[in-house]
Design a protein around this motif. Structure first.
Motif, PDB file in Angstrom:
ATOM      1  N   HIS A  40     -61.288 -51.332 -44.151  1.00  0.00           N
ATOM      2  CA  HIS A  40     -62.492 -51.984 -44.682  1.00  0.00           C
ATOM      3  C   HIS A  40     -62.542 -53.469 -44.338  1.00  0.00           C
ATOM      4  O   HIS A  40     -63.619 -54.037 -44.197  1.00  0.00           O
ATOM      5  N   ARG A  41     -61.386 -54.087 -44.171  1.00  0.00           N
ATOM      6  CA  ARG A  41     -61.322 -55.513 -43.872  1.00  0.00           C
ATOM      7  C   ARG A  41     -61.507 -55.800 -42.377  1.00  0.00           C
ATOM      8  O   ARG A  41     -62.109 -56.807 -42.027  1.00  0.00           O
ATOM      9  N   HIS A  42     -61.024 -54.917 -41.490  1.00  0.00           N
ATOM     10  CA  HIS A  42     -60.940 -55.261 -40.074  1.00  0.00           C
ATOM     11  C   HIS A  42     -61.691 -54.340 -39.118  1.00  0.00           C
ATOM     12  O   HIS A  42     -61.753 -54.650 -37.928  1.00  0.00           O
ATOM     13  N   SER A  43     -62.231 -53.260 -39.551  1.00  0.00           N
ATOM     14  CA  SER A  43     -62.758 -52.262 -38.623  1.00  0.00           C
ATOM     15  C   SER A  43     -64.271 -52.115 -38.689  1.00  0.00           C
ATOM     16  O   SER A  43     -64.875 -52.244 -39.752  1.00  0.00           O
ATOM     17  N   LEU A  44     -64.836 -51.823 -37.542  1.00  0.00           N
ATOM     18  CA  LEU A  44     -66.239 -51.405 -37.486  1.00  0.00           C
ATOM     19  C   LEU A  44     -66.362 -50.055 -38.162  1.00  0.00           C
ATOM     20  O   LEU A  44     -67.283 -49.798 -38.919  1.00  0.00           O
ATOM     21  N   GLY A  45     -65.430 -49.195 -37.887  1.00  0.00           N
ATOM     22  CA  GLY A  45     -65.415 -47.854 -38.460  1.00  0.00           C
ATOM     23  C   GLY A  45     -64.148 -47.132 -38.073  1.00  0.00           C
ATOM     24  O   GLY A  45     -63.244 -47.707 -37.475  1.00  0.00           O
ATOM     25  N   TRP A  46     -64.101 -45.879 -38.406  1.00  0.00           N
ATOM     26  CA  TRP A  46     -62.974 -45.016 -38.076  1.00  0.00           C
ATOM     27  C   TRP A  46     -63.495 -43.605 -38.144  1.00  0.00           C
ATOM     28  O   TRP A  46     -64.574 -43.338 -38.702  1.00  0.00           O
ATOM     29  N   VAL A  47     -62.737 -42.702 -37.575  1.00  0.00           N
ATOM     30  CA  VAL A  47     -63.126 -41.298 -37.601  1.00  0.00           C
ATOM     31  C   VAL A  47     -61.958 -40.489 -38.145  1.00  0.00           C
ATOM     32  O   VAL A  47     -60.816 -40.657 -37.710  1.00  0.00           O
ATOM     33  N   CYS A  48     -62.260 -39.632 -39.088  1.00  0.00           N
ATOM     34  CA  CYS A  48     -61.290 -38.686 -39.630  1.00  0.00           C
ATOM     35  C   CYS A  48     -61.689 -37.288 -39.178  1.00  0.00           C
ATOM     36  O   CYS A  48     -62.874 -36.933 -39.216  1.00  0.00           O
ATOM     37  N   ALA A  49     -60.719 -36.502 -38.742  1.00  0.00           N
ATOM     38  CA  ALA A  49     -60.941 -35.081 -38.475  1.00  0.00           C
ATOM     39  C   ALA A  49     -60.233 -34.314 -39.578  1.00  0.00           C
ATOM     40  O   ALA A  49     -59.058 -34.574 -39.860  1.00  0.00           O
ATOM     41  N   ARG A  50     -60.950 -33.394 -40.187  1.00  0.00           N
ATOM     42  CA  ARG A  50     -60.355 -32.578 -41.242  1.00  0.00           C
ATOM     43  C   ARG A  50     -60.550 -31.109 -40.902  1.00  0.00           C
ATOM     44  O   ARG A  50     -61.639 -30.702 -40.492  1.00  0.00           O
ATOM     45  N   THR A  51     -59.480 -30.372 -41.077  1.00  0.00           N
ATOM     46  CA  THR A  51     -59.509 -28.929 -40.875  1.00  0.00           C
ATOM     47  C   THR A  51     -59.129 -28.290 -42.201  1.00  0.00           C
ATOM     48  O   THR A  51     -58.043 -28.559 -42.733  1.00  0.00           O
ATOM     49  N   ASP A  52     -60.032 -27.508 -42.752  1.00  0.00           N
ATOM     50  CA  ASP A  52     -59.819 -26.927 -44.090  1.00  0.00           C
ATOM     51  C   ASP A  52     -59.468 -28.014 -45.107  1.00  0.00           C
ATOM     52  O   ASP A  52     -58.609 -27.830 -45.961  1.00  0.00           O
ATOM     53  N   GLY A  53     -60.107 -29.177 -44.991  1.00  0.00           N
ATOM     54  CA  GLY A  53     -59.906 -30.266 -45.933  1.00  0.00           C
ATOM     55  C   GLY A  53     -58.691 -31.134 -45.670  1.00  0.00           C
ATOM     56  O   GLY A  53     -58.513 -32.162 -46.314  1.00  0.00           O
ATOM     57  N   ARG A  54     -57.830 -30.739 -44.730  1.00  0.00           N
ATOM     58  CA  ARG A  54     -56.607 -31.486 -44.432  1.00  0.00           C
ATOM     59  C   ARG A  54     -56.834 -32.418 -43.255  1.00  0.00           C
ATOM     60  O   ARG A  54     -57.450 -32.041 -42.262  1.00  0.00           O
ATOM     61  N   LEU A  55     -56.336 -33.668 -43.355  1.00  0.00           N
ATOM     62  CA  LEU A  55     -56.470 -34.643 -42.277  1.00  0.00           C
ATOM     63  C   LEU A  55     -55.670 -34.168 -41.062  1.00  0.00           C
ATOM     64  O   LEU A  55     -54.456 -34.027 -41.131  1.00  0.00           O
ATOM     65  N   THR A  56     -56.377 -33.907 -39.951  1.00  0.00           N
ATOM     66  CA  THR A  56     -55.715 -33.432 -38.732  1.00  0.00           C
ATOM     67  C   THR A  56     -55.946 -34.361 -37.542  1.00  0.00           C
ATOM     68  O   THR A  56     -55.428 -34.098 -36.457  1.00  0.00           O
ATOM     69  N   GLY A  57     -56.699 -35.443 -37.743  1.00  0.00           N
ATOM     70  CA  GLY A  57     -56.906 -36.405 -36.676  1.00  0.00           C
ATOM     71  C   GLY A  57     -57.514 -37.679 -37.216  1.00  0.00           C
ATOM     72  O   GLY A  57     -58.155 -37.676 -38.274  1.00  0.00           O
ATOM     73  N   PHE A  58     -57.309 -38.772 -36.468  1.00  0.00           N
ATOM     74  CA  PHE A  58     -57.797 -40.077 -36.900  1.00  0.00           C
ATOM     75  C   PHE A  58     -57.894 -40.996 -35.692  1.00  0.00           C
ATOM     76  O   PHE A  58     -57.068 -40.939 -34.785  1.00  0.00           O
ATOM     77  N   VAL A  59     -58.894 -41.862 -35.683  1.00  0.00           N
ATOM     78  CA  VAL A  59     -58.962 -42.983 -34.751  1.00  0.00           C
ATOM     79  C   VAL A  59     -59.645 -44.151 -35.452  1.00  0.00           C
ATOM     80  O   VAL A  59     -60.603 -43.968 -36.208  1.00  0.00           O
ATOM     81  N   ASN A  60     -59.112 -45.345 -35.211  1.00  0.00           N
ATOM     82  CA  ASN A  60     -59.651 -46.584 -35.763  1.00  0.00           C
ATOM     83  C   ASN A  60     -60.530 -47.234 -34.694  1.00  0.00           C
ATOM     84  O   ASN A  60     -60.166 -47.253 -33.518  1.00  0.00           O
ATOM     85  N   VAL A  61     -61.676 -47.778 -35.100  1.00  0.00           N
ATOM     86  CA  VAL A  61     -62.567 -48.489 -34.183  1.00  0.00           C
ATOM     87  C   VAL A  61     -62.657 -49.942 -34.656  1.00  0.00           C
ATOM     88  O   VAL A  61     -63.394 -50.258 -35.584  1.00  0.00           O
TER      89      VAL A  61
END
Length: 133
Positions: A40-61
């Motif tokens: 929230h302090r440093h990023s334009l955004g980020w992407v979370c990938a969830r499979t069956d509600g579980r975090l399975t991927g991430f990238v920070n922008v």
């Protein structure tokens, strides 16, 4: 059949889940990073990938506040690698950065990731420089 992931631009962050995924992907023990505050302090955004509600991927922008955005910390859970999760993360990041008015999306990567970023994700090679601090 493995369920398809759901990709979320600026999705809810669970620090413990992201620390565990980061440790799995980068081979380091969880550092106890407060990802919510950092993003929230440093990023334009980020992407979370969830499979069956579980975090399975991430990238920070990250970004410069203007035309340039940068991919950082791209990580996919071991069991989901090679299934398109990484490319989905990047595609969602591209849409989010474009919608925010960015003109360029940059990424640095290790040589073994060249086919992923230049092939699957559509980046083109450029020259760059780096100073280790």
């Amino acid at each position: 059949m493995t369920p398809l992931p759901v990709f979320e631009w600026r999705g809810a962050i669970d620090n413990a889940a992201l620390n565990a995924l980061h440790a799995e992907g980068f081979g380091q023990p969880p550092a106890g990073t407060d990802w919510r505050a950092r993003l929230h302090r440093h990023s334009l955004g980020w992407v979370c990938a969830r499979t069956d509600g579980r975090l399975t991927g991430f990238v920070n922008v990250a970004w410069d506040g203007g035309a340039h955005a940068f991919l950082l910390d791209t990580v996919v859970a071991r069991e989901r690698r090679g299934s398109g999760v990484g490319a989905g993360l990047v595609a969602t990041a591209v849409r989010g950065a474009r919608a925010a008015g960015c003109e360029w999306l940059h990424v640095d990567f290790a040589a073994e990731l060249r086919p992923f970023y230049l092939g699957a994700c559509g980046f083109r090679a450029t020259e760059a420089g780096l100073i280790a601090l």
